[in-house]
Design a protein around this motif. Structure first.
Motif, PDB file in Angstrom:
ATOM      1  N   VAL A   1       0.690  -1.690   0.108  1.00  0.00           N
ATOM      2  CA  VAL A   1      -0.362  -0.172  -0.297  1.00  0.00           C
ATOM      3  C   VAL A   1       1.214   1.049   0.173  1.00  0.00           C
TER       4      VAL A   1
ATOM      5  N   ALA B   1      -2.748   6.758  -4.124  1.00  0.00           N
ATOM      6  CA  ALA B   1      -2.991   5.786  -4.883  1.00  0.00           C
ATOM      7  C   ALA B   1      -4.375   6.573  -6.084  1.00  0.00           C
TER       8      ALA B   1
ATOM      9  N   GLN C   1     -10.548   7.225   0.663  1.00  0.00           N
ATOM     10  CA  GLN C   1      -9.619   6.143  -0.219  1.00  0.00           C
ATOM     11  C   GLN C   1      -8.563   5.627   0.414  1.00  0.00           C
ATOM     12  N   GLN C   2      -7.423   5.887   0.864  1.00  0.00           N
ATOM     13  CA  GLN C   2      -6.699   5.164   1.648  1.00  0.00           C
ATOM     14  C   GLN C   2      -7.157   3.991   2.630  1.00  0.00           C
TER      15      GLN C   2
ATOM     16  N   GLN D   1      -7.470   0.674  -0.300  1.00  0.00           N
ATOM     17  CA  GLN D   1      -6.396   0.609  -0.451  1.00  0.00           C
ATOM     18  C   GLN D   1      -6.090  -0.184   0.494  1.00  0.00           C
TER      19      GLN D   1
ATOM     20  N   ARG E   1      -7.855  -3.301  -0.785  1.00  0.00           N
ATOM     21  CA  ARG E   1      -7.354  -4.266  -1.720  1.00  0.00           C
ATOM     22  C   ARG E   1      -6.322  -5.092  -1.317  1.00  0.00           C
TER      23      ARG E   1
END
Length: 254
Positions: A81, A85, A144-145, A148, A151
């Motif tokens: 990460v 991104a 958003q962090q 990620q 993910r």
């Protein structure tokens, strides 16, 4: 042991950015990478992940050189990460998290049930279940962090490398995220700026200065007033906090 760096170096434009770094990360441990801006933390993480080729030394996973492993084998094992991104494609949160399953897909398809379970677990662990249908571009920077990180967890790695994962998070989500990282049955390397967060959540620390290891050990061994003054050029008072005696740092005005 899982991740090893042996006399690892990397140069860019004739400048030595990572200079002879040796470190070992025990299986299941959380290692914090500390150091001021420009000390080489992000570059070292990218070398450990195989995203950059070292100009000297080697990275090993267990006893196997990273350079001898295929890209898919590394991607199935190591998740990264990075600080920033972005995507130009209008994806949902769930679609972004599902990208973490790509290394597990064969030539034709993967295991749809395994993919769904991994995505659901990652969304749950990062507190994003209610946002799974939201579009990526409508999220805050902190959200958003977290996506990620979800993910990366959906990738089901053995090693997790995080570069400043708390940068865009408020205090509550910083604490929640690092508590989650510490609970995961993974070997983790996390670059941090906040010394108190590192002292609270990391088992071991490596402090970089000008690309070299300035100190390594437990938080209590590493985070001393002398080290903080030498590396960060600030004065600090360090006390022992809690039953485990982890250091607590208070910076002194100049």
């Amino acid at each position: 042991m899982t991740i090893h760096a042996r006399e690892l170096s990397w140069s860019a434009g004739g400048v030595l950015v990572v200079d002879g770094v040796t470190l070992d990360v025990p299986d299941g441990a959380t290692l914090g990478l500390l150091g001021p801006n420009g000390s080489g933390k992000s570059s070292l993480l990218r070398l450990l992940a195989g995203l950059r080729r070292p100009t000297g030394g080697a990275v090993l996973l267990d006893d196997v050189a990273l350079s001898g492993l295929g890209r898919r084998a590394v991607a199935r094992r190591v998740a990264v990460v990075e600080q920033q991104a972005s995507t130009e494609v209008d994806l949902s949160v769930e679609q972004v998290v599902r990208l973490g399953r790509i290394p597990h897909r064969g030539s034709w398809s993967g295991d749809a049930h395994a993919d769904a379970r991994a995505v659901d677990r990652a969304l749950e662990d990062t507190g994003l279940r209610q946002l799974r249908a939201r579009r990526w571009h409508t999220l805050s920077g902190g959200e958003q962090q977290r996506v990620q990180i979800a993910r990366a967890l959906a990738q089901e790695p053995r090693e997790l490398l995080l570069d400043e994962p708390t940068n865009h998070l408020d205090v509550r989500h910083q604490l929640d995220l690092l508590a989650l990282v510490r609970r995961l049955p993974l070997t983790t390397v996390v670059a941090l700026h906040d010394l108190n967060l590192a002292a609270t959540f990391c088992d071991r620390l490596v402090v970089l200065a000008a690309g070299r290891v300035a100190a390594a050990g437990t938080p209590a061994e590493v985070l001393t007033p002398r080290l903080i003054a030498d590396v960060y050029e600030v004065d600090a008072r360090v006390t022992r906090d809690g039953p485990n005696g982890r250091p607590a740092i208070r910076f002194l005005p100049t």
